[in-house]
Enzyme design. Structure first.
Site, mmCIF file in Angstrom:
data_model
loop_
_atom_site.group_PDB
_atom_site.id
_atom_site.type_symbol
_atom_site.label_atom_id
_atom_site.label_comp_id
_atom_site.label_asym_id
_atom_site.label_seq_id
_atom_site.Cartn_x
_atom_site.Cartn_y
_atom_site.Cartn_z
ATOM 1 N N THR A 86 29.065 -19.587 -8.117
ATOM 2 C CA THR A 86 29.870 -19.490 -9.340
ATOM 3 C C THR A 86 29.484 -20.542 -10.375
ATOM 4 O OG1 THR A 86 31.592 -20.901 -8.382
ATOM 5 C CG2 THR A 86 31.868 -18.517 -8.134
ATOM 6 N N HIS A 143 23.516 -26.805 -6.053
ATOM 7 C CA HIS A 143 24.395 -27.726 -5.323
ATOM 8 C C HIS A 143 24.437 -27.354 -3.859
ATOM 9 C CE1 HIS A 143 26.823 -24.418 -6.962
ATOM 10 N NE2 HIS A 143 27.555 -24.499 -5.866
ATOM 11 N N HIS A 182 26.823 -27.531 -0.632
ATOM 12 C CA HIS A 182 28.167 -27.782 -0.113
ATOM 13 C C HIS A 182 28.021 -28.442 1.257
ATOM 14 C CE1 HIS A 182 30.458 -24.746 -2.662
ATOM 15 N NE2 HIS A 182 29.237 -24.242 -2.770
HETATM 16 P P1 5GP Z 1 29.635 -22.110 -5.736
HETATM 17 O O1 5GP Z 1 30.737 -21.077 -5.710
HETATM 18 O O2 5GP Z 1 28.825 -22.010 -7.015
HETATM 19 O O3 5GP Z 1 28.780 -22.114 -4.507
HETATM 20 O O4 5GP Z 1 30.348 -23.521 -5.708
HETATM 21 C C1 5GP Z 1 30.920 -24.106 -6.839
HETATM 22 C C2 5GP Z 1 31.942 -25.078 -6.332
HETATM 23 O O5 5GP Z 1 32.317 -25.925 -7.393
HETATM 24 C C3 5GP Z 1 33.243 -24.426 -5.815
HETATM 25 O O6 5GP Z 1 33.434 -24.775 -4.447
HETATM 26 C C4 5GP Z 1 34.312 -24.997 -6.730
HETATM 27 O O7 5GP Z 1 35.534 -25.257 -6.054
HETATM 28 C C5 5GP Z 1 33.664 -26.250 -7.259
HETATM 29 N N1 5GP Z 1 34.140 -26.630 -8.568
HETATM 30 C C6 5GP Z 1 34.355 -25.813 -9.636
HETATM 31 N N2 5GP Z 1 34.782 -26.520 -10.698
HETATM 32 C C7 5GP Z 1 34.825 -27.821 -10.292
HETATM 33 C C8 5GP Z 1 35.195 -29.030 -10.962
HETATM 34 O O8 5GP Z 1 35.539 -29.066 -12.150
HETATM 35 N N3 5GP Z 1 35.137 -30.172 -10.228
HETATM 36 C C9 5GP Z 1 34.746 -30.177 -8.914
HETATM 37 N N4 5GP Z 1 34.750 -31.344 -8.293
HETATM 38 N N5 5GP Z 1 34.393 -29.050 -8.265
HETATM 39 C C10 5GP Z 1 34.429 -27.889 -8.947
#
Ligand code: 5GP
Ligand code: ZN
Length: 117
Positions: A98, A103, A105
């Site tokens: 998203t 990144h 995790h």
């Molecule tokens: P993805 O879904 O792209 O693998 O992971 C994006 C991550 O970023 C999600 O786990 C979400 O909770 C985290 N995230 C989104 N917005 C923010 C933010 O403003 N601050 C922090 N610390 N994490 C965020």
């Protein structure tokens, strides 16, 4: 696209200090901070400071920084005293990505199921 901070990228804003985050580690090339919506007792993201859209772009364009990110996942796990943990790079919307700044995790502190959903 890699290189300059992207105006519309949340994680570039965190790197620049324009959006607050709970930073747990920082190196010359990476930042690690707590996920705002944790999916496990420990949920920390490690990002390269330079913008890459996803892990695939990072790995092919800049393998040295990719190695730095991976090394930092272990450093975070050590600091958090995680013996078992999971490292996830969601790559592409279909895999749940998203935020389109690469990144890793780091998830730990509870049992994990396999296969993931
Ligand atoms: P993805 O879904 O792209 O693998 O992971 C994006 C991550 O970023 C999600 O786990 C979400 O909770 C985290 N995230 C989104 N917005 C923010 C933010 O403003 N601050 C922090 N610390 N994490 C965020
Ligand atoms: Zn970015």
């Amino acid at each position: 696209m890699a290189g300059e901070p992207q105006d519309d990228c949340l994680f570039c804003k965190i790197v620049e200090g324009h959006v607050p985050a709970t930073i747990v580690r920082e190196t010359e090339s990476t930042v690690a901070f707590r996920d705002i919506n944790p999916q496990a007792p420990v949920h920390i993201l490690v990002i390269p400071k330079v913008h890459y859209a996803n892990a695939a772009a990072l790995a092919t364009a800049e393998p040295t920084v990719a190695a730095d990110v991976l090394r930092e996942t272990q450093a975070v796990a050590d600091e958090e005293k995680l013996e078992s943990y999971r490292v996830v790079f969601n790559t592409g919307p279909g895999a749940g990505q998203t935020v389109f700044h690469a990144h890793a995790h780091i998830l730990g502190g509870r049992g994990m199921q396999w296969p993931p959903g």
